[in-house]
Design an enzyme around this catalytic site. Sequence first.
Site, PDB file in Angstrom:
ATOM      1  CB  THR A 142      -1.003  -0.041   0.958  1.00 24.89           C
ATOM      2  OG1 THR A 142      -1.671  -1.143   1.114  1.00 24.89           O
ATOM      3  CG2 THR A 142      -1.888   0.924   1.179  1.00 24.89           C
ATOM      4  CB  SER A 192     -10.747   0.205   2.963  1.00 31.71           C
ATOM      5  OG  SER A 192      -9.398   0.869   2.867  1.00 31.71           O
ATOM      6  CB  SER A 193      -7.573   0.450   7.791  1.00 31.27           C
ATOM      7  OG  SER A 193      -8.481  -0.661   8.233  1.00 31.27           O
TER       8      SER A 193
END
Length: 581
Positions: free
Chosen positions: A375, A446-447
Amino acid sequence: MTLCVRLLLALLLLPAVPALADSAGQRPAGAPPQGAAIASAHALATDAGFEVLEQGGNAFDAAVAVSAALSVVEPISSGLGGGGFFLLHRASDGRDVFLDARETAPAAATADRYRDADGKLDREHSQNGPWSAAIPGLPAALVHLAGEYGQLPLSVSLAPAIRLARDGFPVYERLERGYAARREVMERYPGTRAVFLAGGQPPRVGQTLRQPDLARTLEALAARGFDGFYRGQVAKDLLAGVRAQGGQWTAADLAGYAVKEREPLRFGYRGWEIVTAPPPSSGGVALAQMLQVLAGWDLSRQAPAQRAHLTVEAMRRAFRDRTFYLGDPDFVHVPVDVLTSPYYAAGLRATIHPDKATPSDVFSGRPTPLEDEETTHFSIIDAQGNRVGATQTVNLLFGSGLVPPRTGVLLNNEMDDFALLPGQANAFGVMGFEANAPEPGKRPLSSMTPTFMLSPDKVAVLGTPGGSRIITMVLLGVLGYADGLGAQQVAALPRYHHQWLPDVVLAESGAFDAETAARLRGMGHVLQLPGDTVSGRGSSHSWGNLQTVALDRRTGELSSGSDPRNPGGKGEVRALEAAGK
Ligand code: DON
């Protein structure tokens, strides 16, 4: 009495108290930004952004360039085969938009596909290969960003990424290490081998990694927009590549993909206005809960152990709610108004004991490995005052590992972010229930938490990778700016994290001195410091890759901060000839 019941009782019995944090409101900038600032996890991506600004592009064109360049040079982290969130501020009309380019579940990816014969979660399916991959959103985001907000055609804003894919870029240590960790899965697939074993050997530092198929896919996107990826030859190759490995994507899954423009979440924290990610991110809701709980104290006047205790207790409560309530708002009702209300926060605050940890005793949890090389986040402010905070991902290291032949597109393994089996932790040790159960077309929770924070004097853009730890890193970053730290100090801040379950405070070295650690343990917190082993697992020594830029609204001075944990990142401020045109 369970924690849940106790919290609920406390909530019901307490008189509501008014908001302690009021919104700062947005005041027109006193001085325009002196140039532009970009921070990203790879120097070549930061440079790509400036290249496009120098050609007369705005922050949104630069975001296309940075995002696509990261997709090429950081396949470990994100890419055209993944998704992301883009938080935008347009200076001309003051509009804030959250561009949701999260991947969606293909129609065939129902929960039963992810269970083995004994009904257990089949992690092979959820994390590796075709069934782990959801329909990509990033290409659609690039098209939307350029078409709706940019000033330049995609052929210009994608040019740096196309060049990097075609001519190659130098392999760096993080990429070599990540490949080694994921090699076994990647090398199952001929399309993946064609990219990463093109020279016969896995990528090594100093070598040049060329991705000619990916260059062609980017060219198709530049020439034909949405259809260049989601219909036509690239789409055919994606479908064939997934099918050849036993997966089941359809043409309708691809052609039906749509980015969503959503209203960002807004709330106040002690004189700052925070603008952040709404569902299907869990990050903004958690941030609103944590900051509004913490707004009840002046943290700058708390002793370190007391400050850490209160912050951990706020984290614990926000992650508890994440587990039960958060999911894709297009499929389930997420009680955002309740969860982000200052009254709710006041109720939660009242359940925090001043010097005792609240045990997370509703379920037993167990620590799971948390990976943190994947990410990526970038932050931009341009000379007009446009802003972009974007976090994009293929989920775990190199996503699913699968590159459909001829596309150069490494597919994500975002299906693992769903609660594929109720109550079963995902790769980040967070679990969920119905709200985040998989359904065709649904976005996995999602975070990722790209965030703006604004005061009358300052604007900051921040975000980071790190799975569930994204949320607590952004929290600590916001608290750092609120304490008056500069951008680079915020990026470097030592981190700690609690996610309700497991009931453990993870901390980087430097986060707590010996006395603070002892005090926290005395309050009942279980600390996992670097080198400690709790429940049989050691703690990672550091995590995150926070990229942030900031503007002093009084002087127009820009600053940037790039996480020192990633030596390959680059934050830069440039005065630009073409900027502002
Ligand atoms: O959307 C999410 O929350 C995850 N897929 C993000 C993954 C991540 O940050 C991995 N990095 N460590």
